[in-house]
Design an enzyme around this catalytic site. Structure first.
Site, PDB file in Angstrom:
ATOM      1  N   ASN A 211     -24.900  10.588 -63.487  1.00  0.00           N
ATOM      2  CA  ASN A 211     -26.203  11.514 -63.245  1.00  0.00           C
ATOM      3  C   ASN A 211     -27.469  10.937 -63.947  1.00  0.00           C
ATOM      4  OD1 ASN A 211     -24.814  13.076 -61.586  1.00  0.00           O
ATOM      5  ND2 ASN A 211     -24.425  14.829 -63.044  1.00  0.00           N
TER       6      ASN A 211
ATOM      7  N   HIS B 184     -30.427  18.858 -68.912  1.00  0.00           N
ATOM      8  CA  HIS B 184     -30.054  18.350 -67.639  1.00  0.00           C
ATOM      9  C   HIS B 184     -29.086  19.224 -67.324  1.00  0.00           C
ATOM     10  CE1 HIS B 184     -27.460  16.098 -64.913  1.00  0.00           C
ATOM     11  NE2 HIS B 184     -28.675  15.658 -64.485  1.00  0.00           N
ATOM     12  N   GLY B 185     -28.061  19.417 -68.118  1.00  0.00           N
ATOM     13  CA  GLY B 185     -26.810  20.571 -67.973  1.00  0.00           C
ATOM     14  C   GLY B 185     -25.600  19.872 -67.516  1.00  0.00           C
ATOM     15  N   ASP B 186     -25.516  18.401 -66.927  1.00  0.00           N
ATOM     16  CA  ASP B 186     -24.472  17.862 -66.623  1.00  0.00           C
ATOM     17  C   ASP B 186     -24.562  16.435 -66.737  1.00  0.00           C
ATOM     18  OD1 ASP B 186     -21.994  17.307 -65.445  1.00  0.00           O
ATOM     19  OD2 ASP B 186     -22.527  17.939 -63.388  1.00  0.00           O
ATOM     20  N   LEU B 187     -24.753  15.879 -67.737  1.00  0.00           N
ATOM     21  CA  LEU B 187     -25.327  14.473 -68.085  1.00  0.00           C
ATOM     22  C   LEU B 187     -24.054  13.601 -68.362  1.00  0.00           C
ATOM     23  CD1 LEU B 187     -28.039  12.938 -68.305  1.00  0.00           C
ATOM     24  CD2 LEU B 187     -27.675  13.123 -70.797  1.00  0.00           C
TER      25      LEU B 187
END
Length: 286
Positions: A199, A192-195
């Site tokens: 989010n 996801h990269g920005d969990l």
């Protein structure tokens, strides 16, 4: 929101908009609920220079996750610019407070997402983390990717902003040497990269959804590290996740090292309140 924009949005949903409600919480874009007689939609609206590119890349990230069929994302209905305003129109997901079972489902489904792999770390194109550019240049080595595409750009930006001194920032060779012992036998996972807690959503019928991604292929523990940075998720989430990805002796240190990237991002976006956390990790590990 102008009446012209309402009419323009109506073309994408083929319904007449009956109500527009502002939603608080976003620090980059304005957010709205768009209602018709029979449906509700979610709209992001922004007039900054990079907004359309940010929204296009967010839409691509949502679609990339959706294609894995491992965890749901809101459907992308439109991404466009009108009268100088960029927008992203999405399916509206009515959400609820998660139960332990919901967190368990989220843990299993995130693990399924992380089973999706690639030959390289990175992605075909760069994207954004928050409002900052995020480089996804591909590397075979996770040490090299995390050094050159994650830590170094943020360290250099912090120096440019006079938030860190040159003396406080390790050079590339020093970073790669220090990371080598922690980053062994790591395979690329779709992240996801920005969990963080803002989010993901749990729909009214208990289905997990991911939103606002900053996707790329990296070490699966990066998403776990971010999830723990600002309070963490329910324990049932981590227990379910660890049924699929087991922790090892280096996991605790790696979580801190991965949190360093996100703390640097916050330092560069929001300023000195994050300096102490960044400085402590740099002194401990480098």
């Amino acid at each position: 929101m102008t009446s012209n924009l309402k009419k323009y949005l109506s073309n994408f949903i083929t319904e007449t908009i009956t109500k527009v409600s502002s939603i608080s919480g976003g620090d980059i874009s304005k957010a709205y609920n768009i209602e018709t007689i029979s449906n509700t939609y979610f709209l992001k609206l922004n007039t900054t220079a990079d907004a359309l590119k940010m929204f296009q890349l967010e839409a691509k990230g949502l679609r990339l996750i959706e294609k894995t069929k491992t965890i749901k994302t809101p459907k992308v209905l439109a991404c466009d610019i009108f009268e100088g305003a960029s927008f992203l129109l999405l399916e509206f997901i009515e959400s609820k407070v998660p139960s332990e079972k919901d967190f368990e489902n989220l843990g299993h489904q995130l693990a399924n997402l992380h089973q999706c792999t690639s030959e390289n770390f990175g992605l075909d194109e760069d994207n954004f983390i928050g409002r900052l550019p995020q480089s996804n240049t591909k590397h075979k080595s996770w040490v090299d990717f995390y050094t050159f595409e994650r830590l170094l750009p943020q360290l250099q930006l912090a120096q440019q902003k006079h938030l860190l001194s040159k003396k406080e920032c390790p050079v590339a060779e020093h970073i790669t040497t220090k990371l080598q012992s922690y980053f062994e036998d790591i395979k690329p996972s779709l992240l996801h990269g920005d969990l963080w807690s803002g989010n993901y959503l749990i729909s009214k019928n208990g289905e997990p959804y991911l939103i606002d991604p900053a996707v790329y292929y990296g070490h699966n523990e990066v998403d776990i590290a971010m999830s723990k940075l600002f309070g963490g998720f329910n324990s049932s989430f981590y227990e379910a996740y660890q049924c699929n990805f087991h922790i090892n002796a280096n996991t605790k240190d790696r979580v801190v090292l991965y949190q360093l990237y996100y703390l640097l991002v916050h330092l560069n976006m929001f300023g000195n309140s994050y300096y102490g956390s960044v400085s402590k990790i740099l002194k401990t590990y480098f």
